[in-house]
Design a protein around this motif. Structure first.
Motif, PDB file in Angstrom:
ATOM      1  N   VAL A 171      51.081  47.516  40.857  1.00 25.64           N
ATOM      2  CA  VAL A 171      50.681  46.211  41.394  1.00 25.64           C
ATOM      3  C   VAL A 171      49.209  46.296  41.767  1.00 25.64           C
ATOM      4  O   VAL A 171      48.800  47.211  42.484  1.00 25.64           O
ATOM      5  CB  VAL A 171      51.514  45.857  42.649  1.00 25.64           C
ATOM      6  CG1 VAL A 171      51.137  44.481  43.175  1.00 25.64           C
ATOM      7  CG2 VAL A 171      53.005  45.932  42.350  1.00 25.64           C
ATOM      8  N   ALA A 172      48.409  45.353  41.247  1.00 30.28           N
ATOM      9  CA  ALA A 172      46.975  45.367  41.567  1.00 30.28           C
ATOM     10  C   ALA A 172      46.755  44.825  42.974  1.00 30.28           C
ATOM     11  O   ALA A 172      47.349  43.832  43.367  1.00 30.28           O
ATOM     12  CB  ALA A 172      46.221  44.519  40.550  1.00 30.28           C
ATOM     13  N   LEU A 173      45.926  45.515  43.726  1.00 31.97           N
ATOM     14  CA  LEU A 173      45.548  45.035  45.056  1.00 31.97           C
ATOM     15  C   LEU A 173      44.344  44.117  44.893  1.00 31.97           C
ATOM     16  O   LEU A 173      43.265  44.555  44.481  1.00 31.97           O
ATOM     17  CB  LEU A 173      45.192  46.208  45.977  1.00 31.97           C
ATOM     18  CG  LEU A 173      44.819  45.798  47.404  1.00 31.97           C
ATOM     19  CD1 LEU A 173      46.054  45.342  48.171  1.00 31.97           C
ATOM     20  CD2 LEU A 173      44.125  46.926  48.138  1.00 31.97           C
ATOM     21  N   ALA A 174      44.540  42.836  45.216  1.00 32.95           N
ATOM     22  CA  ALA A 174      43.461  41.854  45.016  1.00 32.95           C
ATOM     23  C   ALA A 174      42.237  42.201  45.851  1.00 32.95           C
ATOM     24  O   ALA A 174      42.350  42.728  46.955  1.00 32.95           O
ATOM     25  CB  ALA A 174      43.970  40.469  45.405  1.00 32.95           C
ATOM     26  N   ASN A 175      41.072  41.921  45.289  1.00 25.00           N
ATOM     27  CA  ASN A 175      39.836  42.001  46.067  1.00 25.00           C
ATOM     28  C   ASN A 175      39.702  40.668  46.809  1.00 25.00           C
ATOM     29  O   ASN A 175      39.544  39.625  46.183  1.00 25.00           O
ATOM     30  CB  ASN A 175      38.651  42.215  45.121  1.00 25.00           C
ATOM     31  CG  ASN A 175      37.317  42.229  45.857  1.00 25.00           C
ATOM     32  OD1 ASN A 175      37.224  41.799  47.000  1.00 25.00           O
ATOM     33  ND2 ASN A 175      36.290  42.725  45.194  1.00 25.00           N
ATOM     34  N   PRO A 176      39.773  40.695  48.160  1.00 25.15           N
ATOM     35  CA  PRO A 176      39.761  39.429  48.903  1.00 25.15           C
ATOM     36  C   PRO A 176      38.450  38.658  48.771  1.00 25.15           C
ATOM     37  O   PRO A 176      38.396  37.473  49.086  1.00 25.15           O
ATOM     38  CB  PRO A 176      39.989  39.866  50.355  1.00 25.15           C
ATOM     39  CG  PRO A 176      39.625  41.308  50.405  1.00 25.15           C
ATOM     40  CD  PRO A 176      39.901  41.867  49.045  1.00 25.15           C
ATOM     41  N   ALA A 207      38.198  36.804  43.357  1.00 27.00           N
ATOM     42  CA  ALA A 207      39.503  36.559  42.736  1.00 27.00           C
ATOM     43  C   ALA A 207      39.650  37.234  41.370  1.00 27.00           C
ATOM     44  O   ALA A 207      40.768  37.458  40.907  1.00 27.00           O
ATOM     45  CB  ALA A 207      39.738  35.059  42.606  1.00 27.00           C
ATOM     46  N   ASP A 208      38.527  37.564  40.730  1.00 28.48           N
ATOM     47  CA  ASP A 208      38.612  38.179  39.399  1.00 28.48           C
ATOM     48  C   ASP A 208      38.635  39.698  39.455  1.00 28.48           C
ATOM     49  O   ASP A 208      38.654  40.358  38.415  1.00 28.48           O
ATOM     50  CB  ASP A 208      37.410  37.746  38.538  1.00 28.48           C
ATOM     51  CG  ASP A 208      37.414  36.247  38.316  1.00 28.48           C
ATOM     52  OD1 ASP A 208      38.521  35.701  38.180  1.00 28.48           O
ATOM     53  OD2 ASP A 208      36.322  35.651  38.298  1.00 28.48           O
ATOM     54  N   ASP A 209      38.583  40.254  40.645  1.00 37.19           N
ATOM     55  CA  ASP A 209      38.474  41.705  40.776  1.00 37.19           C
ATOM     56  C   ASP A 209      39.672  42.247  41.569  1.00 37.19           C
ATOM     57  O   ASP A 209      40.419  41.492  42.170  1.00 37.19           O
ATOM     58  CB  ASP A 209      37.160  42.040  41.512  1.00 37.19           C
ATOM     59  CG  ASP A 209      36.862  43.529  41.492  1.00 37.19           C
ATOM     60  OD1 ASP A 209      37.295  44.215  40.540  1.00 37.19           O
ATOM     61  OD2 ASP A 209      36.211  44.003  42.442  1.00 37.19           O
ATOM     62  N   TYR A 210      39.853  43.541  41.519  1.00 39.49           N
ATOM     63  CA  TYR A 210      40.885  44.156  42.350  1.00 39.49           C
ATOM     64  C   TYR A 210      40.335  45.441  42.962  1.00 39.49           C
ATOM     65  O   TYR A 210      39.332  45.979  42.495  1.00 39.49           O
ATOM     66  CB  TYR A 210      42.163  44.390  41.554  1.00 39.49           C
ATOM     67  CG  TYR A 210      42.018  45.368  40.407  1.00 39.49           C
ATOM     68  CD1 TYR A 210      41.495  44.962  39.189  1.00 39.49           C
ATOM     69  CD2 TYR A 210      42.420  46.689  40.549  1.00 39.49           C
ATOM     70  CE1 TYR A 210      41.359  45.851  38.140  1.00 39.49           C
ATOM     71  CE2 TYR A 210      42.299  47.584  39.499  1.00 39.49           C
ATOM     72  CZ  TYR A 210      41.770  47.160  38.304  1.00 39.49           C
ATOM     73  OH  TYR A 210      41.631  48.047  37.274  1.00 39.49           O
ATOM     74  N   CYS A 211      40.996  45.908  44.006  1.00 40.39           N
ATOM     75  CA  CYS A 211      40.500  47.082  44.760  1.00 40.39           C
ATOM     76  C   CYS A 211      41.268  48.343  44.434  1.00 40.39           C
ATOM     77  O   CYS A 211      41.025  49.387  45.031  1.00 40.39           O
ATOM     78  CB  CYS A 211      40.628  46.848  46.262  1.00 40.39           C
ATOM     79  SG  CYS A 211      39.629  45.516  46.874  1.00 40.39           S
ATOM     80  N   GLY A 212      42.238  48.263  43.534  1.00 38.11           N
ATOM     81  CA  GLY A 212      43.000  49.452  43.193  1.00 38.11           C
ATOM     82  C   GLY A 212      44.407  49.096  42.775  1.00 38.11           C
ATOM     83  O   GLY A 212      44.761  47.913  42.690  1.00 38.11           O
ATOM     84  N   LEU A 213      45.198  50.122  42.483  1.00 38.90           N
ATOM     85  CA  LEU A 213      46.562  49.907  42.016  1.00 38.90           C
ATOM     86  C   LEU A 213      47.560  50.586  42.946  1.00 38.90           C
ATOM     87  O   LEU A 213      47.354  51.722  43.372  1.00 38.90           O
ATOM     88  CB  LEU A 213      46.730  50.490  40.602  1.00 38.90           C
ATOM     89  CG  LEU A 213      45.984  49.777  39.468  1.00 38.90           C
ATOM     90  CD1 LEU A 213      46.158  50.548  38.161  1.00 38.90           C
ATOM     91  CD2 LEU A 213      46.487  48.338  39.315  1.00 38.90           C
ATOM     92  N   ILE A 214      48.630  49.855  43.238  1.00 43.09           N
ATOM     93  CA  ILE A 214      49.702  50.388  44.082  1.00 43.09           C
ATOM     94  C   ILE A 214      50.902  50.652  43.170  1.00 43.09           C
ATOM     95  O   ILE A 214      51.292  49.786  42.394  1.00 43.09           O
ATOM     96  CB  ILE A 214      50.095  49.364  45.157  1.00 43.09           C
ATOM     97  CG1 ILE A 214      48.873  48.986  46.003  1.00 43.09           C
ATOM     98  CG2 ILE A 214      51.214  49.913  46.038  1.00 43.09           C
ATOM     99  CD1 ILE A 214      49.086  47.747  46.852  1.00 43.09           C
TER     100      ILE A 214
END
Ligand code: ADP
Ligand code: MG
Length: 356
Positions: free
Chosen positions: A225-230, A233-240
């Protein structure tokens, strides 16, 4: 389906007897393809959000329809806007009479109430009058006056929600419950239970910011699950990575409006009646219970990092990842072990908090 699998496995071992690695690979491929043939996916709109269910099962298509029906059934009970829902009938009878409610509604009200107590009031099932005053219920946003909020705050005490037998009762006129911070998590648990009962061992359910992974991917790897970059909206902060767990994210960036250059979001601090300004941009909870994860993502957002970490240390049963306004991504020890932080294109720093 079992029979097909056995036949394929038989084929694979027969090929292996031939001693040819290439053929073994081909058989493996066939097996993978077989699994992917059983991959069914559907997207729908319910509970005010987009839901996507991916189910790996030969009857996946019908099972997804069952899953969507279960969500609708719960929405019809729990919606604060649908007129005939249990919640609407309960709210309309506030201060007047007790209302008979469905067992699911009763369960959710009771769970919301006790988790509210456990979180020191940060989670409040009776927050609806305030949420309405900010216009989040009908999407007609405006900033209420201080007087308005002060008049409404006494109507938001969750201990004034009286649960007795099959009935619920709101003690004061003007009170109202809003299960928007718990219903999707509960729905994810119910859908997961329903699918498991029907033999599903691999599925990923996305209900807006609420994700639930049944089992693992067909390959045996955990769901990611991608952790959204708050902030983007087009980026993420990592994967869980999860297996048989829920991941739920809440943040002020998800639903908000702007007035006179100031942003107002939909997570309310029940102590003040204003959108929580706790120094957090986002809270993500990982837990076996989707319902608890949903509640805690909202409650810990209200608490702020320090109190949230104290809550985690004292209670456990879940892991969390926080993103702060100061640009820090903070993971609890257990979250760190299933989280691959990626700060490459954003300016976040990463820190892990250990259990005392
Ligand atoms: P989302 O529903 O967008 O996933 P949350 O799970 O954080 O976000 O829930 C926020 C919703 O819960 C709000 O839209 C409102 O209906 C309700 N809510 C807001 N503040 C609180 C609170 N302190 N306690 C309980 N429910 C809340
Ligand atoms: Mg929530």
């Amino acid at each position: 389906m079992k029979l097909k699998k056995i036949l394929l496995l038989g084929l694979a071992s027969a090929l292996c007897l031939g001693g040819c690695a290439e053929r073994r690979e081909a058989a493996q491929h066939m097996l993978e393809n077989q699994k992917m043939e059983n991959r069914h996916e559907a997207t729908s709109f319910a509970m005010d959000t987009i839901m996507t269910f991916v189910v790996l099962h030969e009857d996946g298509e019908e099972l997804i329809i069952d899953a969507e029906q279960e969500v609708r059934r719960l929405e019809n009970l729990l919606s604060v806007t649908l007129e005939d829902s249990d919640v609407s009938r309960l709210n309309a009878a506030a201060g007047k009479e007790a209302v008979k409610v469905d067992a699911d509604t009763q369960t959710l009200l009771a769970a919301g109430q006790s988790l509210g107590e456990k979180t020191g009031g940060a989670f409040d099932i009776a927050i609806s009058p305030i949420v309405k005053a900010w216009g989040f219920t009908e999407e007609e946003h405006h900033v209420p006056t201080q007087e308005e909020l002060e008049a409404l705050l006494p109507l938001t005490d969750p201990s004034d929600v009286i649960l007795e037998g099959e009935t619920a009762y709101l003690r004061k006129e003007g009170m109202a419950v809003d299960l928007g911070g718990i219903a999707k998590g509960y729905a994810s648990d119910r859908v997961a239970a329903l699918l498991r009962e029907k033999g599903v061992e691999s599925a990923i359910l996305t209900l807006g910011g609420n994700v639930y992974g049944i089992g693992t991917k067909p390959s045996g790897e955990k769901w990611e699950v991608a952790l959204a970059n708050p902030l983007d909206a087009d980026d993420y902060c990592g994967l869980i990575s999860i297996a048989n767990q829920a991941v739920v994210t809440s943040g002020g960036y998800q639903r908000y409006f702007e007035e006179n250059g100031k942003k107002y979001h939909h997570i309310i601090n029940p102590a003040t009646g204003y959108p929580a300004e706790s120094g957090l941009l986002q809270v993500t909870i990982i837990s076996e219970s989707g319902m608890e994860a949903d509640v805690l993502s909202t409650a810990l957002f209200v608490m702020g990092l320090e109190d949230a970490l104290t809550y985690w240390q004292e209670n456990g049963g879940f892991e969390a990842i926080f993103v702060t306004e100061a640009g820090e991504v903070v993971a609890t020890e257990g979250a760190d072990s299933c989280f691959a932080f990626e700060g490459r294109d954003n300016d976040f720093t990463y820190r892990v908090v250990e259990r005392n």
